[in-house]
Design a protein around this motif. Structure first.
Motif, PDB file in Angstrom:
ATOM      1  N   ASN A 114      -9.179  -6.719   3.025  1.00 53.84           N
ATOM      2  CA  ASN A 114      -7.898  -7.404   2.941  1.00 53.84           C
ATOM      3  C   ASN A 114      -6.750  -6.402   3.015  1.00 53.84           C
ATOM      4  O   ASN A 114      -6.954  -5.216   3.310  1.00 53.84           O
ATOM      5  CB  ASN A 114      -7.814  -8.245   1.664  1.00 53.84           C
ATOM      6  N   GLY A 115      -5.557  -6.885   2.708  1.00 51.31           N
ATOM      7  CA  GLY A 115      -4.381  -6.039   2.808  1.00 51.31           C
ATOM      8  C   GLY A 115      -4.381  -4.855   1.864  1.00 51.31           C
ATOM      9  O   GLY A 115      -3.770  -3.822   2.162  1.00 51.31           O
ATOM     10  N   VAL A 116      -5.044  -4.977   0.730  1.00 54.45           N
ATOM     11  CA  VAL A 116      -5.112  -3.852  -0.218  1.00 54.45           C
ATOM     12  C   VAL A 116      -5.822  -2.668   0.436  1.00 54.45           C
ATOM     13  O   VAL A 116      -5.374  -1.512   0.337  1.00 54.45           O
ATOM     14  CB  VAL A 116      -5.821  -4.280  -1.511  1.00 54.45           C
ATOM     15  N   HIS A 117      -6.935  -2.951   1.107  1.00 61.34           N
ATOM     16  CA  HIS A 117      -7.661  -1.876   1.779  1.00 61.34           C
ATOM     17  C   HIS A 117      -6.833  -1.296   2.924  1.00 61.34           C
ATOM     18  O   HIS A 117      -6.840  -0.080   3.153  1.00 61.34           O
ATOM     19  CB  HIS A 117      -8.991  -2.405   2.307  1.00 61.34           C
ATOM     20  N   LEU A 118      -6.128  -2.156   3.647  1.00 60.49           N
ATOM     21  CA  LEU A 118      -5.291  -1.664   4.739  1.00 60.49           C
ATOM     22  C   LEU A 118      -4.206  -0.727   4.217  1.00 60.49           C
ATOM     23  O   LEU A 118      -3.940   0.326   4.817  1.00 60.49           O
ATOM     24  CB  LEU A 118      -4.657  -2.842   5.477  1.00 60.49           C
ATOM     25  N   ARG A 119      -3.599  -1.080   3.098  1.00 56.94           N
ATOM     26  CA  ARG A 119      -2.560  -0.213   2.530  1.00 56.94           C
ATOM     27  C   ARG A 119      -3.132   1.122   2.072  1.00 56.94           C
ATOM     28  O   ARG A 119      -2.465   2.166   2.189  1.00 56.94           O
ATOM     29  CB  ARG A 119      -1.871  -0.924   1.364  1.00 56.94           C
ATOM     30  N   GLN A 120      -4.358   1.123   1.564  1.00 53.32           N
ATOM     31  CA  GLN A 120      -4.983   2.391   1.186  1.00 53.32           C
ATOM     32  C   GLN A 120      -5.189   3.286   2.402  1.00 53.32           C
ATOM     33  O   GLN A 120      -4.953   4.498   2.350  1.00 53.32           O
ATOM     34  CB  GLN A 120      -6.322   2.122   0.498  1.00 53.32           C
ATOM     35  N   ILE A 121      -5.617   2.683   3.511  1.00 49.36           N
ATOM     36  CA  ILE A 121      -5.796   3.452   4.742  1.00 49.36           C
ATOM     37  C   ILE A 121      -4.461   3.988   5.232  1.00 49.36           C
ATOM     38  O   ILE A 121      -4.341   5.145   5.648  1.00 49.36           O
ATOM     39  CB  ILE A 121      -6.458   2.571   5.822  1.00 49.36           C
ATOM     40  N   VAL A 122      -3.429   3.140   5.181  1.00 51.38           N
ATOM     41  CA  VAL A 122      -2.103   3.554   5.652  1.00 51.38           C
ATOM     42  C   VAL A 122      -1.551   4.695   4.800  1.00 51.38           C
ATOM     43  O   VAL A 122      -0.982   5.657   5.318  1.00 51.38           O
ATOM     44  CB  VAL A 122      -1.146   2.349   5.639  1.00 51.38           C
ATOM     45  N   ASP A 123      -1.701   4.605   3.481  1.00 53.86           N
ATOM     46  CA  ASP A 123      -1.194   5.650   2.595  1.00 53.86           C
ATOM     47  C   ASP A 123      -1.872   6.988   2.852  1.00 53.86           C
ATOM     48  O   ASP A 123      -1.262   8.047   2.684  1.00 53.86           O
ATOM     49  CB  ASP A 123      -1.405   5.245   1.134  1.00 53.86           C
ATOM     50  N   MET A 124      -3.136   6.935   3.260  1.00 52.11           N
ATOM     51  CA  MET A 124      -3.858   8.161   3.555  1.00 52.11           C
ATOM     52  C   MET A 124      -3.538   8.685   4.953  1.00 52.11           C
ATOM     53  O   MET A 124      -3.470   9.894   5.189  1.00 52.11           O
ATOM     54  CB  MET A 124      -5.369   7.896   3.423  1.00 52.11           C
ATOM     55  N   GLY A 125      -3.328   7.768   5.910  1.00 56.29           N
ATOM     56  CA  GLY A 125      -3.312   8.147   7.317  1.00 56.29           C
ATOM     57  C   GLY A 125      -1.950   8.368   7.912  1.00 56.29           C
ATOM     58  O   GLY A 125      -1.598   7.766   8.934  1.00 56.29           O
ATOM     59  N   SER A 142       3.096  -9.114   5.386  1.00 53.87           N
ATOM     60  CA  SER A 142       3.717  -7.974   4.699  1.00 53.87           C
ATOM     61  C   SER A 142       2.856  -6.716   4.799  1.00 53.87           C
ATOM     62  O   SER A 142       3.377  -5.596   4.864  1.00 53.87           O
ATOM     63  CB  SER A 142       3.968  -8.321   3.232  1.00 53.87           C
ATOM     64  N   ASP A 143       1.529  -6.892   4.843  1.00 52.04           N
ATOM     65  CA  ASP A 143       0.642  -5.743   4.982  1.00 52.04           C
ATOM     66  C   ASP A 143       0.730  -5.161   6.391  1.00 52.04           C
ATOM     67  O   ASP A 143       0.711  -3.936   6.574  1.00 52.04           O
ATOM     68  CB  ASP A 143      -0.796  -6.141   4.662  1.00 52.04           C
ATOM     69  N   TRP A 144       0.817  -6.039   7.404  1.00 53.02           N
ATOM     70  CA  TRP A 144       1.010  -5.535   8.772  1.00 53.02           C
ATOM     71  C   TRP A 144       2.361  -4.821   8.880  1.00 53.02           C
ATOM     72  O   TRP A 144       2.487  -3.817   9.587  1.00 53.02           O
ATOM     73  CB  TRP A 144       0.938  -6.680   9.779  1.00 53.02           C
ATOM     74  N   GLN A 145       3.375  -5.353   8.197  1.00 51.47           N
ATOM     75  CA  GLN A 145       4.681  -4.707   8.204  1.00 51.47           C
ATOM     76  C   GLN A 145       4.588  -3.317   7.565  1.00 51.47           C
ATOM     77  O   GLN A 145       5.217  -2.361   8.035  1.00 51.47           O
ATOM     78  CB  GLN A 145       5.681  -5.574   7.440  1.00 51.47           C
ATOM     79  N   TYR A 146       3.806  -3.197   6.518  1.00 55.74           N
ATOM     80  CA  TYR A 146       3.603  -1.907   5.857  1.00 55.74           C
ATOM     81  C   TYR A 146       2.957  -0.909   6.817  1.00 55.74           C
ATOM     82  O   TYR A 146       3.331   0.263   6.863  1.00 55.74           O
ATOM     83  CB  TYR A 146       2.720  -2.117   4.624  1.00 55.74           C
ATOM     84  N   PRO A 170       7.321  -7.156  17.286  1.00 52.19           N
ATOM     85  CA  PRO A 170       8.554  -6.356  17.367  1.00 52.19           C
ATOM     86  C   PRO A 170       8.617  -5.237  16.334  1.00 52.19           C
ATOM     87  O   PRO A 170       9.174  -4.178  16.603  1.00 52.19           O
ATOM     88  CB  PRO A 170       9.657  -7.394  17.129  1.00 52.19           C
ATOM     89  N   ALA A 171       8.064  -5.472  15.152  1.00 53.11           N
ATOM     90  CA  ALA A 171       8.051  -4.419  14.139  1.00 53.11           C
ATOM     91  C   ALA A 171       7.210  -3.232  14.600  1.00 53.11           C
ATOM     92  O   ALA A 171       7.573  -2.070  14.366  1.00 53.11           O
ATOM     93  CB  ALA A 171       7.510  -4.975  12.820  1.00 53.11           C
ATOM     94  N   PHE A 172       6.073  -3.498  15.246  1.00 52.39           N
ATOM     95  CA  PHE A 172       5.259  -2.415  15.785  1.00 52.39           C
ATOM     96  C   PHE A 172       6.060  -1.599  16.797  1.00 52.39           C
ATOM     97  O   PHE A 172       6.079  -0.362  16.758  1.00 52.39           O
ATOM     98  CB  PHE A 172       3.999  -2.972  16.459  1.00 52.39           C
ATOM     99  N   LEU A 173       6.728  -2.273  17.709  1.00 58.16           N
ATOM    100  CA  LEU A 173       7.434  -1.574  18.780  1.00 58.16           C
ATOM    101  C   LEU A 173       8.626  -0.781  18.260  1.00 58.16           C
ATOM    102  O   LEU A 173       8.910   0.318  18.751  1.00 58.16           O
ATOM    103  CB  LEU A 173       7.895  -2.577  19.838  1.00 58.16           C
ATOM    104  N   THR A 197       8.863 -13.698   4.878  1.00 61.85           N
ATOM    105  CA  THR A 197       9.945 -12.965   5.527  1.00 61.85           C
ATOM    106  C   THR A 197       9.420 -11.662   6.099  1.00 61.85           C
ATOM    107  O   THR A 197       8.704 -10.924   5.420  1.00 61.85           O
ATOM    108  CB  THR A 197      11.078 -12.667   4.526  1.00 61.85           C
ATOM    109  N   ILE A 198       9.766 -11.400   7.346  1.00 64.29           N
ATOM    110  CA  ILE A 198       9.371 -10.159   8.006  1.00 64.29           C
ATOM    111  C   ILE A 198      10.637  -9.442   8.438  1.00 64.29           C
ATOM    112  O   ILE A 198      11.496 -10.025   9.096  1.00 64.29           O
ATOM    113  CB  ILE A 198       8.482 -10.419   9.231  1.00 64.29           C
ATOM    114  N   HIS A 199      10.784  -8.187   8.092  1.00 62.60           N
ATOM    115  CA  HIS A 199      11.946  -7.405   8.486  1.00 62.60           C
ATOM    116  C   HIS A 199      11.689  -6.782   9.856  1.00 62.60           C
ATOM    117  O   HIS A 199      10.838  -5.916   9.997  1.00 62.60           O
ATOM    118  CB  HIS A 199      12.238  -6.319   7.448  1.00 62.60           C
TER     119      HIS A 199
END
Length: 557
Positions: A114-125, A142-146, A170-173, A197-199
């Protein structure tokens, strides 16, 4: 315990600074010790877990300590091909790699990802440049936005078979300025069951939050998303050159018009089976003038749209069409006029789209065509003769073309001396055709699966005349037997991969003798072979296992 041959294989792998655990059950502490004790003071850049089972009990505290030392130097980590790893253990292995640049995970093998695991990968990578994250179905917007905000150095992002919100693209780009390859294959649109909400950055100076409220009518949801994306005035993304939206029908309909206007430097576009219509391809013609490769089978557009697109995108080198009720020979004339650089042409599933005259018109103008792929089409020998006599063909695929016989292969042997790849699945080729094919002595890849009218004599001539064949596929060929295996072991001197699946006449003794004699064979497929599937001779099974010790991969079920 590992035998001497296995130890030599793994040590040789270690010397290349690459560890690959493939099709083995990684529970033996001997194997793990051999790998990581030898790597304790060495440098390794890549580890791949492919099709193996890794249990928590296999990683003792000592082995985890060795992994933490080696992980400091890892740049590539892959978990692929039905690899079975417990989620906590996988996260522990991943988060121990601070210099990781490439990470490949099929989250289907990770229960409850889930998103918790994705955030752990992002924080490391923070140094990640390539991320392959397939089957992520339970990740929130919100996790994809992170991910978009933190992994700004990504150059390749593959989210195959995931569920995402179109507004995250658009957030990716906007955050990943170096992103050059985006793959959203087989992706579903996330259900907007509640307000979120997505920024999304509108420009460099400011950001505006886009709020999507709950809408019960799915059609209204799609229209609102299109309206939101159309409102955005964004700068051109100069890095992205490859987009793959194949089989993502709903997602492609929403975001593709936005992407085309935003990423005008795209060179490769795959919209296979997205059922897109004319207006989208008018945008392609208007904006994507640098397009070199486009896959568009299954798109229901008329001839005039094809003509308009190819007349504006004149740099196209690879064009894949098919499965369209409106596709006719008119497109051949347009391609002949507008695509002088065309090198690869593929047609799928259209029975009467092209005839001999239209094909001659195409090949006389597009002289650079060297690869042709025709699948389940209504072409006949006359069309293929016109093709091979005018173009320097090096690769040809004709799968399921029932009207094709062997007459055209005389021209193939005469006019295509540089042919390296030949694929003819479910085609009525006879021995006379294979004898003509043997004149193409540069052949490296041959697929004759489901060609039931051939014999061992013609195959023997082919292998003797073409000594460079490294891949041979003979699936579902009733004429294949132990004599075929003897011919392969005698004349297939360069053979590295062999597929004999679904051939009931071959026996275990024949397989054993062939493996012993074929020194260069690395990969063997023998699935659904009756005499092997129900083999009960334990001694014979052990002999086959011993003989196959030097093979990298064996599939026998």
């Amino acid at each position: 315990m590992l035998n001497r041959a296995q130890r030599q294989i793994w040590l040789a792998t270690l010397q290349k600074r690459v560890i690959t655990l493939a099709t083995v059950n990684v529970r033996e502490k001997e194997l793990l010790k051999l790998l990581w004790l030898n790597m304790r003071d060495a440098y390794c850049s890549k580890v791949a877990f492919r099709g193996c089972k890794v249990r928590d009990t296999a990683f003792t505290p000592e082995l985890k300590q060795h992994w933490s030392v080696m992980a400091k130097h890892l740049k590539c980590l892959r978990f692929k091909d039905k690899c079975s790893v417990a989620t906590p253990l996988m996260m522990e292995l991943i988060t121990a790699c601070p210099r990781l640049e490439e990470l490949c995970i099929n989250t289907r093998i990770m229960p409850n990802f889930n998103g918790v695991h994705l955030r752990q990968i992002v924080d490391m990578g923070s140094q990640l440049k390539t991320l392959f994250l397939s089957d992520a179905q339970d990740v929130s917007p919100s996790d994809w936005q992170y991910l978009a905000e933190r992994c700004v150095n990504l150059t390749e992002l593959n989210l195959e078979n995931t569920r995402i919100s179109p507004l995250i693209v658009p957030a990716f780009l906007n955050n990943m300025k170096q992103l050059n390859k985006l793959t959203l294959k087989h992706c579903d649109v996330m259900e907007l069951s509640r307000t979120h909400t997505i920024h999304v950055p509108v420009d460099v100076a400011r950001t505006t939050p886009i709020e999507v409220t709950e809408i019960l009518n799915p059609e209204s949801t799609i229209e609102e998303l299109k309206t939101v994306l159309d409102r955005e005035i964004l700068s051109i993304h100069t890095a992205l050159y490859s987009i793959d939206l194949s089989h993502s029908r709903q997602l492609a309909a929403i975001i593709l018009p936005y992407l085309i206007r935003r990423c005008v430097l795209i060179e490769r576009l795959n919209v296979s089976f997205c059922s897109l219509t004319g207006p989208v391809f008018r945008l392609v013609a208007q904006f994507l003038h640098r397009l070199r490769t486009i896959f568009m089978p299954g798109c229901t557009i008329h001839d005039e749209i094809y003509v308009e697109m190819v007349s504006h995108c004149q740099l196209i080198e690879t064009l894949v069409l098919g499965y369209s009720p409106y596709l006719t020979s008119v497109i051949c004339e347009a391609m002949a006029k507008s695509l002088p650089n065309l090198k690869t042409f593929a047609l799928w599933g259209n029975q009467q789209a092209f005839n001999k005259q239209s094909m001659e018109t195409l090949v006389r103008s597009c002289r650079k065509i060297d690869k042709i792929a025709l699948t389940h089409t209504g072409i006949d020998d006359d069309v293929l003769i016109a093709l091979v006599e005018h173009c320097p063909i090096t690769r040809i695929e004709i799968n399921g073309c029932q009207r094709v016989r062997s007459t055209w292969m005389a021209s193939l042997g005469t006019h295509c001396p540089m042919l390296t790849h030949f694929v003819a699945e479910q085609v009525n080729i006879q021995d006379v055709g294979l004898r003509e094919l043997s004149k193409c002595t540069k052949l490296e890849y041959v697929n004759l699966s489901s060609c039931v009218e051939l014999t061992n004599e013609s195959l023997s001539l082919l292998l003797q005349s073409c000594p460079h064949i490294s891949v041979l596929r003979l699936k579902e060929c009733a004429w294949v037997n132990d004599q075929t295996l003897e011919i392969i072991s005698s004349y297939g001197r360069s053979l590295q991969e062999l597929d004999l699946s679904s051939n009931g006449a071959i026996t275990a003794e024949g397989i054993l003798n062939m493996i012993v004699k074929s020194q260069r064979l690395h990969r063997l497929h023998a699935v659904n072979c009756v005499n092997l599937k129900f083999l009960t001779d334990v001694a014979l099974i052990e002999r086959i296992r011993a003989a196959a010790a030097n093979l990298r991969t064996v599939f026998v079920h």
